[in-house]
Write an enzyme that holds these catalytic residues in place. Structure first.
Site, PDB file in Angstrom:
ATOM      1  N   THR A 192       0.674  -1.130   0.015  1.00 33.98           N
ATOM      2  CA  THR A 192      -0.125  -0.140   0.047  1.00 33.98           C
ATOM      3  C   THR A 192       0.749   1.025   0.037  1.00 33.98           C
ATOM      4  OG1 THR A 192      -1.662  -1.207   1.367  1.00 33.98           O
ATOM      5  CG2 THR A 192      -1.729   1.134   1.317  1.00 33.98           C
ATOM      6  N   THR A 215      -2.419   5.144  -2.980  1.00 31.06           N
ATOM      7  CA  THR A 215      -2.916   3.970  -3.680  1.00 31.06           C
ATOM      8  C   THR A 215      -2.930   2.713  -2.856  1.00 31.06           C
ATOM      9  OG1 THR A 215      -1.441   4.863  -5.452  1.00 31.06           O
ATOM     10  CG2 THR A 215      -2.239   2.667  -5.686  1.00 31.06           C
ATOM     11  N   TRP A 252       1.079   2.083   5.693  1.00 33.41           N
ATOM     12  CA  TRP A 252       0.485   1.007   6.377  1.00 33.41           C
ATOM     13  C   TRP A 252       1.430  -0.414   6.374  1.00 33.41           C
ATOM     14  CZ3 TRP A 252      -2.770   2.390   9.890  1.00 33.41           C
ATOM     15  CH2 TRP A 252      -3.543   3.459   9.654  1.00 33.41           C
ATOM     16  N   THR A 260       2.676  -2.888   8.388  1.00 36.45           N
ATOM     17  CA  THR A 260       2.802  -3.670   9.609  1.00 36.45           C
ATOM     18  C   THR A 260       4.029  -4.071   9.995  1.00 36.45           C
ATOM     19  OG1 THR A 260       0.467  -3.813   9.487  1.00 36.45           O
ATOM     20  CG2 THR A 260       1.325  -4.936  11.077  1.00 36.45           C
ATOM     21  N   ARG A 312      -5.018 -13.993   3.383  1.00 35.45           N
ATOM     22  CA  ARG A 312      -6.353 -14.042   3.603  1.00 35.45           C
ATOM     23  C   ARG A 312      -7.003 -15.296   4.466  1.00 35.45           C
ATOM     24  NH1 ARG A 312      -7.120 -11.812  -2.165  1.00 35.45           N
ATOM     25  NH2 ARG A 312      -6.665  -9.850  -1.850  1.00 35.45           N
ATOM     26  N   HIS A 333     -21.817  -6.648  27.838  1.00 35.14           N
ATOM     27  CA  HIS A 333     -21.201  -6.123  29.010  1.00 35.14           C
ATOM     28  C   HIS A 333     -21.634  -4.644  29.771  1.00 35.14           C
ATOM     29  CE1 HIS A 333     -18.231  -9.073  27.704  1.00 35.14           C
ATOM     30  NE2 HIS A 333     -17.483  -8.852  29.085  1.00 35.14           N
ATOM     31  N   GLY A 334     -22.657  -4.265  28.946  1.00 31.29           N
ATOM     32  CA  GLY A 334     -23.059  -2.786  29.441  1.00 31.29           C
ATOM     33  C   GLY A 334     -21.876  -1.695  29.239  1.00 31.29           C
ATOM     34  N   GLY A 335     -22.032  -0.744  30.394  1.00 38.76           N
ATOM     35  CA  GLY A 335     -20.831   0.122  30.657  1.00 38.76           C
ATOM     36  C   GLY A 335     -19.559  -0.467  30.502  1.00 38.76           C
ATOM     37  N   GLU A 373      -5.462  -6.269   3.385  1.00 35.62           N
ATOM     38  CA  GLU A 373      -5.605  -7.509   2.521  1.00 35.62           C
ATOM     39  C   GLU A 373      -6.791  -7.805   1.530  1.00 35.62           C
ATOM     40  OE1 GLU A 373      -5.697 -10.494   5.198  1.00 35.62           O
ATOM     41  OE2 GLU A 373      -3.651 -10.648   5.563  1.00 35.62           O
TER      42      GLU A 373
HETATM   43  C1  LIG Z   1      -3.813  -1.233  10.625  1.00 29.40           C
HETATM   44  C2  LIG Z   1      -3.785  -1.589   9.117  1.00 29.40           C
HETATM   45  C3  LIG Z   1      -2.664  -2.433   8.788  1.00 29.40           C
HETATM   46  C4  LIG Z   1      -2.430  -2.655   7.404  1.00 29.40           C
HETATM   47  N1  LIG Z   1      -1.258  -3.458   7.164  1.00 29.40           N
HETATM   48  C5  LIG Z   1      -0.699  -3.299   5.938  1.00 29.40           C
HETATM   49  C6  LIG Z   1       0.480  -4.076   5.406  1.00 29.40           C
HETATM   50  O1  LIG Z   1       1.321  -4.704   6.252  1.00 29.40           O
HETATM   51  N2  LIG Z   1       1.062  -4.069   4.183  1.00 29.40           N
HETATM   52  C7  LIG Z   1       0.215  -3.448   3.309  1.00 29.40           C
HETATM   53  O2  LIG Z   1       0.703  -3.115   2.144  1.00 29.40           O
HETATM   54  N3  LIG Z   1      -0.947  -2.659   3.511  1.00 29.40           N
HETATM   55  C8  LIG Z   1      -1.542  -2.773   4.689  1.00 29.40           C
HETATM   56  N4  LIG Z   1      -2.604  -2.039   5.021  1.00 29.40           N
HETATM   57  C9  LIG Z   1      -3.300  -1.345   4.254  1.00 29.40           C
HETATM   58  C10 LIG Z   1      -4.562  -1.990   3.542  1.00 29.40           C
HETATM   59  O3  LIG Z   1      -4.407  -3.181   2.812  1.00 29.40           O
HETATM   60  C11 LIG Z   1      -5.162  -1.043   2.653  1.00 29.40           C
HETATM   61  O4  LIG Z   1      -5.811  -0.038   3.717  1.00 29.40           O
HETATM   62  C12 LIG Z   1      -6.481  -1.382   1.984  1.00 29.40           C
HETATM   63  O5  LIG Z   1      -6.028  -2.305   1.055  1.00 29.40           O
HETATM   64  C13 LIG Z   1      -7.382  -0.334   1.300  1.00 29.40           C
HETATM   65  O6  LIG Z   1      -6.655   0.516   0.711  1.00 29.40           O
HETATM   66  P1  LIG Z   1      -6.953   2.169   0.906  1.00 29.40           P
HETATM   67  O7  LIG Z   1      -6.883   2.234   2.444  1.00 29.40           O
HETATM   68  O8  LIG Z   1      -5.883   2.889  -0.024  1.00 29.40           O
HETATM   69  O9  LIG Z   1      -8.494   2.320   0.648  1.00 29.40           O
HETATM   70  P2  LIG Z   1      -8.954   2.688  -0.861  1.00 29.40           P
HETATM   71  O10 LIG Z   1      -8.506   1.868  -1.874  1.00 29.40           O
HETATM   72  O11 LIG Z   1      -8.739   4.091  -0.950  1.00 29.40           O
HETATM   73  O12 LIG Z   1     -10.585   2.492  -0.749  1.00 29.40           O
HETATM   74  C14 LIG Z   1     -11.258   3.313   0.037  1.00 29.40           C
HETATM   75  C15 LIG Z   1     -12.743   2.823  -0.194  1.00 29.40           C
HETATM   76  O13 LIG Z   1     -13.044   3.163  -1.501  1.00 29.40           O
HETATM   77  C16 LIG Z   1     -13.943   2.367  -2.251  1.00 29.40           C
HETATM   78  N5  LIG Z   1     -13.530   1.776  -3.511  1.00 29.40           N
HETATM   79  C17 LIG Z   1     -12.371   1.835  -4.096  1.00 29.40           C
HETATM   80  N6  LIG Z   1     -12.052   1.374  -4.820  1.00 29.40           N
HETATM   81  C18 LIG Z   1     -13.419   0.794  -5.465  1.00 29.40           C
HETATM   82  C19 LIG Z   1     -13.763   0.273  -6.522  1.00 29.40           C
HETATM   83  N7  LIG Z   1     -13.232  -0.043  -7.475  1.00 29.40           N
HETATM   84  N8  LIG Z   1     -15.174  -0.073  -6.648  1.00 29.40           N
HETATM   85  C20 LIG Z   1     -15.997   0.230  -5.227  1.00 29.40           C
HETATM   86  N9  LIG Z   1     -15.559   0.815  -4.398  1.00 29.40           N
HETATM   87  C21 LIG Z   1     -14.264   1.376  -4.600  1.00 29.40           C
HETATM   88  C22 LIG Z   1     -13.966   1.274  -1.192  1.00 29.40           C
HETATM   89  O14 LIG Z   1     -15.441   1.508  -0.398  1.00 29.40           O
HETATM   90  C23 LIG Z   1     -12.940   1.412  -0.314  1.00 29.40           C
HETATM   91  O15 LIG Z   1     -13.303   0.805   1.002  1.00 29.40           O
HETATM   92  C24 LIG Z   1      -3.028  -1.910   6.538  1.00 29.40           C
HETATM   93  C25 LIG Z   1      -3.982  -1.243   6.736  1.00 29.40           C
HETATM   94  C26 LIG Z   1      -4.400  -0.881   8.141  1.00 29.40           C
HETATM   95  C27 LIG Z   1      -5.488   0.126   8.412  1.00 29.40           C
END
Ligand SMILES: Cc1cc2nc3c(=O)[nH]c(=O)nc-3n(C[C@H](O)[C@H](O)[C@H](O)COP(=O)(O)OP(=O)(O)OC[C@H]3O[C@@H](n4cnc5c(N)ncnc54)[C@H](O)[C@@H]3O)c2cc1C
Length: 547
Positions: A272, A276, A306, A308, A410, A505-507, A530
């Site tokens: 990520t 993108t 992101w 991790t 996954r 668990h309530g509050g 993922e």
């Molecule tokens: C705590 C945490 C740990 C993570 N760990 C890792 C890691 O170790 N390595 C790593 O590489 N990534 C990691 N990630 C990133 C994670 O995989 C991404 O956040 C995820 O793939 C979504 O990408 P984005 O956040 O850019 O959301 P976006 O791609 O911007 O998407 C946001 C929303 O837009 C909508 N959307 C986007 N495209 C479409 C479409 N074509 N059609 C319909 N709706 C759409 C959907 O509703 C989607 O939920 C982590 C994220 C978090 C929060």
């Protein structure tokens, strides 16, 4: 209702078959509508619906298959009740969706769901008294999961991991979460000693060769103790291992797989970027050919988000663009093993002698603490050519290797989510026994029993969907659908079950000293990474079902 009045499995099968018949027609129409999946984006809303309904039905099928198997070996009456009730919920939801969205489903004959026999079975299965009886039984068992497993290796593995997770991880979980600490090295070292990092890796490369089911059981039990402080540690090595097994050269497999399996190398996965996420094929981080100190390789420039465990990790599996032609999309990407030092804390900077820099800063999150997820910046960071997975032949194949790795991730998340939901069930049933209101334990109230009954039923469905996905991947590593369905369904179950548990668990469910509050915030991340839920549904599950 007496829990000993066991429904017949033929009745459960009747419901599953009815749903199967109708869903098959719905998928046939979906294939026509989307021209075999090519036009999913023109019908996203309906495709998401189909993906979800198919996933729930797959869970009902898995729960039925498990119920049959355990009925022959070690029958537990509660399992048949859960399979019956869950199958009826699935039939009911499918029927409701078709009623509400008839034009989208097209010309299908839903009579199989609406005939008198099926209606009678659904009404019997969803009798409130049944769900209350399941819940009352769960409360008396304190939610403990001792589900029958088909072989001794799996049973023994579950017991030994459970003992480890309870004695070594659970006592630290709250502190790590509340103080946003890094997983202690002591936990990593013990997990390494016990062989947890290489369970499913091939034996010839130092792995346990035990297959995906044992690995999933391990992840599930660790996640009961803590999603972040143990349950997620195996996921990253799994993703890299699968990518290396598929695309690495022999030398690369021999070099990297044994230390990863032994837990000597911690791994981060860096795909990520800040701008993108879901559109992985568009990532911008560049890897350009370079020679540094007489060594051929690449310099990396760009930002990642992101990632991790990137601080503590010794290696990052980094997806970067090796071909600058953006029109190539996914075909311009390659997967690298980026070496770095291990750092504690929430920020780090790694400097190379020739001037390359990798810096990282953790983003604060409400849950999933313990590993920290970092925004990274690469500036002329050198990676030798031998670290490109597949070397020369691997150029342009990174996207496909990464996606294969994500399928393994996954599957892991199916196990992680099931474990987290199980934790919520255990702590909530304990609370329902101990907490008294209106002069009685709250677990004696009908509504508490019904809610806990549904929680346990959905967890059982998520668990057996995930175990089936593990077996499918054992047979065919290239399968992506089943693991994606396990991840989708189990993650939603975890989010919902933890929140139901919090309400019960309530509050006190909102107090940090009660573990349910941690489970709620931990679960929220599961449908995001993922492949965020809508993307998983559309681009993986719907695509596989409609192609
Ligand atoms: C705590 C945490 C740990 C993570 N760990 C890792 C890691 O170790 N390595 C790593 O590489 N990534 C990691 N990630 C990133 C994670 O995989 C991404 O956040 C995820 O793939 C979504 O990408 P984005 O956040 O850019 O959301 P976006 O791609 O911007 O998407 C946001 C929303 O837009 C909508 N959307 C986007 N495209 C479409 C479409 N074509 N059609 C319909 N709706 C759409 C959907 O509703 C989607 O939920 C982590 C994220 C978090 C929060």
């Amino acid at each position: 209702m007496d829990i000993k009045d066991i429904p017949t499995l033929d009745d459960v099968a009747r419901l599953v078959e009815a749903a199967d018949t109708v869903l098959a027609q719905a998928l046939t129409h979906g294939r026509e509508l989307t021209e075999k999946g090519r036009r999913i984006d023109d019908h996203q809303v309906h495709c998401e619906r189909l993906a979800y309904l198919a996933t729930e039905l797959a869970a009902a099928r898995s729960l039925l298959a498990y119920t049959r198997a355990q009925a022959a070996a070690a029958p537990d009456p509660i399992v048949s009740h859960m399979a019956f009730a869950f199958a009826a919920e699935v039939v009911q939801r499918l029927r409701g969706a078709i009623d509400a969205q008839a034009p989208a489903f097209g010309p299908i004959d839903a009579a199989a769901l609406g005939n008198a026999e099926v209606r009678t079975l659904v009404a019997a299965a969803l009798d409130d008294a049944r769900m209350c009886a399941i819940g009352a039984e769960q409360i008396s068992r304190r939610g403990v999961n001792n589900c029958w497993l088909p072989d001794e290796l799996a049973t023994m593995s579950r017991e030994s991991v459970r003992a480890f997770a309870r004695s070594e991880v659970a006592p630290l979980a709250e502190r790590i979460h509340r103080h946003d600490e890094l997983v202690p090295d002591a936990i990593i070292a013990k997990m390494a000693e016990l062989g947890y990092f290489g369970m499913a890796a091939p034996e010839e490369y130092g792995g346990g060769g035990m297959g995906n089911l044992v690995m999933i059981l391990t992840t599930e039990e660790l996640s009961v103790a803590s999603l972040a402080a143990a349950g997620s540690l195996i996921t990253r090595p799994e993703i890299l291992t699968k990518a290396l097994v598929k695309g690495g050269t022999d030398a690369q497999k021999r070099k990297w797989l044994p230390p990863v399996a032994a837990g000597q190398l911690m791994v981060g996965i860096s795909v990520t970027e800040p701008d993108t996420g879901s559109d992985v094929a568009s990532i911008q981080c560049r890897a350009e050919p370079a020679e540094v100190g007489g060594v051929r390789g690449y310099v990396i420039n760009g930002a990642k988000a992101w990632c991790t465990f990137a601080g503590r990790a010794n290696v990052l599996a980094l997806l970067a663009r090796t071909n600058p032609d953006a029109r190539l999309g996914a075909k311009g990407l390659s997967l690298f093993i980026v070496e770095k030092d291990a750092f504690d804390g929430h920020a780090f900077e790694m400097r190379q002698p020739h001037g390359g820099v990798l810096s990282g800063k953790a983003d604060a999150t409400p849950g999933y603490r313990g590993m920290h997820s970092y925004t990274l910046n690469f500036e002329n960071y050198f990676v030798p050519a031998e670290n490109l997975i597949g070397e020369q032949a691997g150029e342009g194949k990174g996207f496909y290797l990464q996606m294969g790795g994500f399928a393994a991730g996954r599957l892991q998340t199916g196990g992680r989510a099931t474990g987290l939901a199980q934790a919520a069930l255990e702590t909530t049933t304990a609370y329902a026994n101990d907490r008294k209101q209106f002069g009685r334990p709250i677990g004696e109230f009908q509504l508490t029993q019904q809610k806990i009954g549904r929680m346990a039923t959905h967890i059982a469905a998520a668990r057996h969907l995930t175990y089936d996905a593990a077996r499918t991947m054992d047979e065919d590593e290239s399968r992506a659908l089943e693991a994606a369905q396990a991840k989708l369904f189990a993650s939603d179950v975890a989010v919902w079950v933890t929140q139901e548990g919090q309400l019960l668990h309530g509050g006190w469910g909102y107090a940090e000293e009660f573990p349910i509050s941690r489970h709620v915030v931990d679960a929220l991340v599961l449908p995001i990474f993922e492949g965020v839920k809508p993307i998983l549904e559309l681009k993986v599950i719907a695509r596989a079902l409609l192609a």
